[in-house]
Design a protein around this motif. Structure first.
Motif, mmCIF file in Angstrom:
data_model
loop_
_atom_site.group_PDB
_atom_site.id
_atom_site.type_symbol
_atom_site.label_atom_id
_atom_site.label_comp_id
_atom_site.label_asym_id
_atom_site.label_seq_id
_atom_site.Cartn_x
_atom_site.Cartn_y
_atom_site.Cartn_z
ATOM 1 N N PHE A 23 45.554 47.873 47.411
ATOM 2 C CA PHE A 23 45.436 48.101 48.860
ATOM 3 C C PHE A 23 46.549 47.407 49.645
ATOM 4 O O PHE A 23 46.854 47.787 50.775
ATOM 5 C CB PHE A 23 44.065 47.627 49.368
ATOM 6 N N SER A 43 49.754 49.999 49.313
ATOM 7 C CA SER A 43 49.577 51.446 49.453
ATOM 8 C C SER A 43 49.895 51.895 50.872
ATOM 9 O O SER A 43 50.044 51.079 51.791
ATOM 10 C CB SER A 43 48.137 51.828 49.097
ATOM 11 N N ARG A 87 41.589 51.773 45.497
ATOM 12 C CA ARG A 87 42.408 50.919 46.355
ATOM 13 C C ARG A 87 42.060 49.435 46.217
ATOM 14 O O ARG A 87 42.794 48.598 46.720
ATOM 15 C CB ARG A 87 42.243 51.321 47.827
#
Length: 428
Positions: free
Chosen positions: A391, A394, A408
């Motif tokens: 996460f 990204s 994630r």
């Protein structure tokens, strides 16, 4: 009357041959933003003599190396001045020569360019017989000079750090008088900087890029640089966890001061309060407010709440500025693997751990931005941001996506399927 004016460096007059001495710059009178009605001449008797500009009833003296000194001040100063000036003058003279109409090639020169004006400027300190000859205007018209000066940009000798053209005087004046945010931020930074002891200011004084070595310890203890130091997530965690977030305070100061100085260099104005104006109101608010709060004095609670509000507002503003930097052009977005701004600024207002999520993303993308800008800095893969906690690196996601897409979260959930059974209950 010409609408745009410029100054061609006086040293060019000294170094150009007589056949090249065609430059006739026109300089603005900066008093009340008015311009002279006629052109003026630049001449220099020798390399140690200042070029004199005769302008109606005003005398303005310009050092012969003013242009090279201005360019040197905006560079990273990786070269000493004399070496920088030598390269700069060679490049500037070559540029000027390239703009001159070439009689040798048979190019026709308009007759008006051959006319010698009757009001040639005499040398101010010599007799009539010893006057320094005025610069010949045989090969250029006012329109040509205006176009030449307009097209001319100042470039420092190539270094590892990109150098942008300095903001114009008009831009600086406009920012100073009309941009209230800029005035507030600069005033706040200067005020709190004045309350810091000199040894601290000396240690954290801004340095040119590449001053600090690239090893982790040097980066952790280095003063701020411009462009900023790339501090990946793993390095920030390495400095913050063992010191119980004590080092994170220094990180916060450093990145705010780097962004402040970088904005000032690139745009001539700022949209943040810098390291001093962001961190020290919070620090002093806690140092003074906490004891007063313990003693039951109401002012203590007010100071603590004000300090918390100030640092939180600064964090929201930091996310906004990181978004602007990361999306300033397509090349940078591509280098950062982004399709949109990486952060939601308002996530700074969310309770833990969500505020930590966006905080780690800010650390990562700011670090990556400085890595791209500095160009010469080769960083290894940030395993924490790119592998262990996907996460962080990204593309931007919503709260719904974060909660319903386990891929994630962590490295061991990267292969999990989305929580489809919950999606029908939580629709965007």
């Amino acid at each position: 009357m010409m609408k745009r004016f410029g100054i061609v460096a006086a040293f060019a007059v000294r170094h150009l041959s007589p056949s090249d001495a065609w430059i006739l710059p026109v300089v603005p009178s900066f008093q009340k933003n008015q311009y002279p009605a006629r052109a003026v001449r630049l001449f220099a008797e020798n390399e140690n003599e200042a070029a004199t500009v005769s302008l109606s009833n005003d005398d303005v003296s310009v050092p012969y190396d003013a242009a090279s000194r201005l360019a040197y001040e905006t560079s990273d100063k990786s070269l000493d001045y004399e070496e920088f000036r030598s390269v700069y003058e060679e490049e500037a003279i070559a540029f000027v020569k390239s703009k001159q109409p070439q009689k040798e090639t048979g190019e026709a020169v308009p007759a008006e360019k051959e006319q010698q004006p009757s009001n040639s400027a005499p040398a101010s300190t010599t007799s009539e017989e010893e006057q320094v000859p005025a610069v010949k205007q045989a090969d250029v018209s006012e329109d040509t000079v205006s176009a030449t000066v307009r097209d001319m940009t100042v470039e420092a000798p190539s270094t590892d750090v990109m150098v942008e053209k300095s903001p114009s005087v008009d831009d600086a004046r406009s920012g100073s008088s009309n941009d209230l945010i800029n005035d507030f931020c600069q005033g706040t930074n200067e005020f709190w900087k004045g309350l810091v002891i000199q040894p601290v200011k000396d240690y954290v004084a801004i340095q040119p890029a590449g001053t600090a070595p690239s090893d982790p310890w040097s980066k952790l203890t280095a003063p701020p640089e411009i462009p900023g130091i790339s501090r990946p997530v793993w390095l920030v965690i390495l400095g913050s966890v063992p010191t119980a977030l004590g080092w994170y305070g220094y990180y916060k100061f450093s990145i705010e001061e780097e962004l402040y100085q970088y904005e000032l260099q690139q745009e001539g104005r700022v949209s943040g309060c810098g390291g001093y104006g962001t961190l020290f109101p919070f620090v002093y608010g806690v140092i003074v407010g906490f004891p007063l709060s313990v003693l039951g004095i109401p002012l203590g609670d007010l100071l603590l709440e004000s300090a918390a509000f100030w640092i939180l507002a600064g964090q929201v503003n930091l996310y906004r500025r990181v978004n602007e930097l990361c999306t300033e052009d397509e090349t940078i977005m591509k280098s950062l693997n982004l399709t949109q701004a990486p952060l939601y600024e308002w996530w700074a207002l969310l309770p833990p751990p969500l505020d930590v999520v966006v905080g780690l993303r800010q650390v990562h993308f700011l670090s990556e931005y400085w890595r791209v800008i500095r160009q010469n800095e080769s960083e290894g893969k940030d395993v924490i941001a790119q592998d262990l906690f996907p996460f962080i690196s990204s593309d931007r996601f919503t709260l719904r996506q974060f909660f319903l897409e386990p891929k994630r979260w962590f490295w061991f959930t990267s292969e999990w399927e989305d929580l489809e059974q919950l999606k029908e209950y939580w629709k965007e």
